[in-house]
Design an enzyme around this catalytic site. Structure first.
Site, PDB file in Angstrom:
ATOM      1  N   ASP A   1      56.028  -8.201   7.370  1.00  0.00           N
ATOM      2  CA  ASP A   1      55.214  -7.370   8.263  1.00  0.00           C
ATOM      3  C   ASP A   1      55.445  -7.730   9.733  1.00  0.00           C
ATOM      4  OD1 ASP A   1      53.955  -9.823   8.492  1.00  0.00           O
ATOM      5  OD2 ASP A   1      51.962  -9.133   7.907  1.00  0.00           O
TER       6      ASP A   1
ATOM      7  N   HIS B   1      55.420 -10.821  11.029  1.00  0.00           N
ATOM      8  CA  HIS B   1      54.720 -12.006  11.543  1.00  0.00           C
ATOM      9  C   HIS B   1      55.683 -13.168  11.759  1.00  0.00           C
ATOM     10  CE1 HIS B   1      53.831 -13.368   7.163  1.00  0.00           C
ATOM     11  NE2 HIS B   1      54.496 -14.371   7.693  1.00  0.00           N
TER      12      HIS B   1
HETATM   13  C1  GLP Z   1      55.160 -17.484   5.595  1.00  0.00           C
HETATM   14  C2  GLP Z   1      55.203 -18.501   6.739  1.00  0.00           C
HETATM   15  C3  GLP Z   1      56.181 -18.106   7.800  1.00  0.00           C
HETATM   16  C4  GLP Z   1      57.503 -17.703   7.163  1.00  0.00           C
HETATM   17  C5  GLP Z   1      57.301 -16.468   6.325  1.00  0.00           C
HETATM   18  C6  GLP Z   1      58.566 -16.007   5.640  1.00  0.00           C
HETATM   19  O1  GLP Z   1      54.160 -16.554   5.719  1.00  0.00           O
HETATM   20  N1  GLP Z   1      53.944 -18.725   7.336  1.00  0.00           N
HETATM   21  O2  GLP Z   1      56.351 -19.166   8.703  1.00  0.00           O
HETATM   22  O3  GLP Z   1      58.441 -17.445   8.153  1.00  0.00           O
HETATM   23  O4  GLP Z   1      56.330 -16.757   5.331  1.00  0.00           O
HETATM   24  O5  GLP Z   1      58.784 -16.748   4.485  1.00  0.00           O
HETATM   25  P1  GLP Z   1      60.103 -16.754   3.638  1.00  0.00           P
HETATM   26  O6  GLP Z   1      61.091 -17.526   4.418  1.00  0.00           O
HETATM   27  O7  GLP Z   1      59.747 -17.432   2.352  1.00  0.00           O
HETATM   28  O8  GLP Z   1      60.489 -15.331   3.453  1.00  0.00           O
END
Ligand code: GLP
Length: 240
Positions: free
Chosen positions: A135, A137
């Site tokens: 999304d 973030h």
């Molecule tokens: C979580 C963490 C983020 C991370 C995101 C993506 O929500 N708080 O810091 O970047 O997920 O995670 P992934 O790398 O497992 O796709």
């Protein structure tokens, strides 16, 4: 923003670890901002391999982590402090006292935000590693978090809870709140390295890079950072 598109995840991790190692080798007491999630696992494996093979030392390195689930600490294998020890710190010669992360089980959450924020003010990141949520973030700064935000408690969106539930036994176990560095704390880093892989990140990556700079897409603030490198595999970069 410098953009590097790689053939696959291995090449992404290789390039990302080279950038990280450059900072560490140039400054053995650097402050490194770290991230959790599955995206950095390849990079972390490369750092461990390099430490074993080439002896790169972390004994004076300091680390600050982005975020931590509220209610979890080292006693939970879903906590981010556990993740960092398991996937990186336990395999390096780093002093655990120099590794910092929010305390998910702090008794006074407001005080904990203040404590961590003060720490961040005293430890400016030489490099900050980031992943991106589907999304848009970064850390746990969900859509519509103010660009001027500092360390705070975030309510996780339904989409983040759903995405992260793949790492839990069931969706009901995913915490709904988390401590997170704010966007201002992230932008304070001297250099930012953001990585993304997989088709489910393609839209967020394209909104971040080519979309409007808006609080609706927290990662779009990175367009304003003077030294930001994005590394994506072909899938995550497919809409660029
Ligand atoms: C979580 C963490 C983020 C991370 C995101 C993506 O929500 N708080 O810091 O970047 O997920 O995670 P992934 O790398 O497992 O796709």
């Amino acid at each position: 923003m410098e953009i590097i598109i790689t053939k696959n995840y291995d090449e992404l991790s290789e390039k990302a670890s080279k950038i990280m190692l450059d900072v560490i080798k140039n400054n053995p007491s650097a402050v490194i901002g770290l991230a959790t999630g599955t995206s950095p696992l390849g990079l972390y494996n490369n750092l461990i391999k390099d430490h074993k093979e080439n002896g790169t030392s972390y004994k004076d390195i300091k680390t600050v982590n982005l975020d931590e689930y509220m209610g979890l600490d080292i006693s939970s294998n879903q906590s981010y402090v556990y993740f960092m020890r398991e996937n990186l710190f336990n395999h390096l010669d780093i002093n655990l006292n120099n590794t910092h992360i929010e305390n998910g089980k702090a008794e006074d959450p407001a005080k904990e935000c203040e404590r961590y924020n003060n720490l961040l003010h005293s430890l400016k990141q030489d490099i900050q590693l980031l992943g991106i949520g589907s999304d848009g973030h970064i850390a746990f700064n969900e859509p519509n978090t103010p660009f001027g935000s500092e360390t705070h408690i975030a309510d996780l969106t339904e989409s983040t809870i759903k995405d992260n539930s793949r790492l839990f036994n069931s969706i009901d176990e995913v915490p709904t709140k988390a401590y997170t560095m704010g966007l201002k704390n992230i932008m304070n880093a001297k250099k930012i390295l953001i990585i993304a892989n997989g088709k489910n990140k393609a839209k967020a990556v394209s909104d971040m890079v080519n979309g409007k700079i808006t609080e609706e897409v927290p990662a779009s603030i990175l367009q304003l950072h003077p030294n930001c490198t994005l590394i994506v595999d072909e899938d995550a970069g497919s809409l660029l």
